[in-house]
Enzyme design. Sequence first.
Site, PDB file in Angstrom:
ATOM      1  N   CYS A   2     -17.981  11.962  -2.850  1.00  0.00           N
ATOM      2  CA  CYS A   2     -16.884  11.087  -3.235  1.00  0.00           C
ATOM      3  C   CYS A   2     -16.617  11.318  -4.708  1.00  0.00           C
ATOM      4  CB  CYS A   2     -17.233   9.627  -2.955  1.00  0.00           C
ATOM      5  SG  CYS A   2     -18.745   9.113  -3.779  1.00  0.00           S
ATOM      6  N   CYS A 206     -24.722  21.727  -6.683  1.00  0.00           N
ATOM      7  CA  CYS A 206     -24.315  22.062  -5.318  1.00  0.00           C
ATOM      8  C   CYS A 206     -23.393  23.280  -5.330  1.00  0.00           C
ATOM      9  CB  CYS A 206     -23.591  20.871  -4.704  1.00  0.00           C
ATOM     10  SG  CYS A 206     -22.725  21.218  -3.166  1.00  0.00           S
ATOM     11  N   THR A 253      -7.643  25.400  -2.294  1.00  0.00           N
ATOM     12  CA  THR A 253      -8.807  25.780  -3.095  1.00  0.00           C
ATOM     13  C   THR A 253      -9.117  27.267  -3.038  1.00  0.00           C
ATOM     14  OG1 THR A 253     -10.174  25.037  -1.229  1.00  0.00           O
ATOM     15  CG2 THR A 253      -9.940  23.539  -3.091  1.00  0.00           C
ATOM     16  N   ASP A 312     -10.297  32.607   2.403  1.00  0.00           N
ATOM     17  CA  ASP A 312     -10.666  31.198   2.306  1.00  0.00           C
ATOM     18  C   ASP A 312     -11.954  31.093   1.502  1.00  0.00           C
ATOM     19  OD1 ASP A 312     -10.417  28.499   2.566  1.00  0.00           O
ATOM     20  OD2 ASP A 312     -10.620  28.438   4.748  1.00  0.00           O
ATOM     21  N   ASP A 313     -12.171  29.915   0.922  1.00  0.00           N
ATOM     22  CA  ASP A 313     -13.343  29.735   0.065  1.00  0.00           C
ATOM     23  C   ASP A 313     -14.636  29.627   0.862  1.00  0.00           C
ATOM     24  OD1 ASP A 313     -13.476  26.723   0.728  1.00  0.00           O
ATOM     25  OD2 ASP A 313     -11.509  26.940  -0.198  1.00  0.00           O
ATOM     26  N   CYS A 349     -25.732  19.742   5.403  1.00  0.00           N
ATOM     27  CA  CYS A 349     -25.905  19.234   4.042  1.00  0.00           C
ATOM     28  C   CYS A 349     -26.391  17.794   4.115  1.00  0.00           C
ATOM     29  CB  CYS A 349     -24.595  19.287   3.260  1.00  0.00           C
ATOM     30  SG  CYS A 349     -24.726  18.540   1.611  1.00  0.00           S
ATOM     31  N   CYS A 396     -27.956  24.664  -5.545  1.00  0.00           N
ATOM     32  CA  CYS A 396     -28.462  24.289  -4.226  1.00  0.00           C
ATOM     33  C   CYS A 396     -27.740  25.141  -3.192  1.00  0.00           C
ATOM     34  CB  CYS A 396     -28.227  22.808  -3.945  1.00  0.00           C
ATOM     35  SG  CYS A 396     -28.675  22.338  -2.242  1.00  0.00           S
TER      36      CYS A 396
END
Length: 420
Positions: A2, A206, A253, A312-313, A349, A396
């Site tokens: 968030c 992350c 993105t 794409d990412d 995750c 991570c």
Amino acid sequence: MCGIGGAWGGRAGERVRRMAPWLMHRGHEGVGYAYMKGGEIALGEPRDDAEGALVHTRYSTSGEYGVQLQPVLAKYRDLEIAVVFNGTVVNYKRLGVESPSFDGDALAKALAREIWERGVEQGVISVYSKIVGAATLLALTPWGLLAVRDPRGIRPLAYRLYGEGVAFSSETVALGGGQEVAPGLAVLYGKRMAFWKIPPGEAKICAMELVYFAHPASILGNRLVADVRRALGRALAEVETHNFDVVAYVPETARTAAEAFAEALGKPLVDAVVKNRFAGRVFITPPHLRNPGDAFRAVPQLVEGRRVALVDDSLIRGTNIRTVVRLLKEAGAREVHVRIASPPVKWPCFFGMDFQTRRELVAHKRDVEAIRAYIGADSLIYLPLEKFRQILGSACYGCFTGEYPVQINVEEAEVSTRGA
């Protein structure tokens, strides 16, 4: 996952309200506020002259979907605090609070109890010594605004000082600048001023923050996120084995990596896939509301009769990319070659992203050829893990490798993290 923000002093209410739109790429299920006025804490949109204020933009990884659950008010004896946090607490049911409804509720109640019993500094240290997962938090307390960066730095936090106060946010872009808070640093700013450290592990931002989640204009790990994504795109070009006519990308993105990929290969970049700007981020939308067919369109004039490299990412569930591949072929693309600027995501995750079971991941129990067939592409190439690690450094990589920063029983965590 968030977005969180907080401010103390100097029109704190106005500052957090202005942060909210710049945090909604981290969560758009709802926006919640808390504020302090005259020493009293309340939920709701704050006035400009509030002593302190918090904002939370929700992307649910625990608790019910579609409900604004933060900020959380927690009271223990005569102490009341308001808390917002970013991350996931896997073992929230073991923090010693009664009937927690979700991890944020348990975290806030445990924090209030421990602060009451041990004082602010030792109370924060005590709570974090019990947490399995990741948690970066902001809290309104009787002494001021409390800010704590996750001890391993998995979840980000930044700050900016003003002449009359301070503001904290998940990302620098929401502050219009600022600096990162060091992993494991706790700050109390207000009627009392204090800084102290929580015993950290190795700093590991992350990887998905850098690849997908964070805003490209933010600073993470002392690097501009856009620069990291450009490096990923260039590295992806180094492993290219096919020829094609144009490069397209999945908005938004992936654009930065696609630009670098196209430039490295000397191919034109085209906006062949467009996104409804009011659709939000499909990946972080609750499952029952995800409909990539309503979010994306292909432009026939840019792809008809052409071989298209689609960048794409990342590739998590495969639903978005599968839809976009189909749309491009329906628009007349002769071939669609999918290129992913990260390795296959094979593991859940448990640190703040809402893919917490292996069964929902397209790469779980599928090799690259099976994934290619599932998404309908003519070819599929991922960025190799070795090159990925070289660019990101200490991070991570749990969702890519199954090697988490803390020891986790995956089967148990898959059941417990979603909670109520």
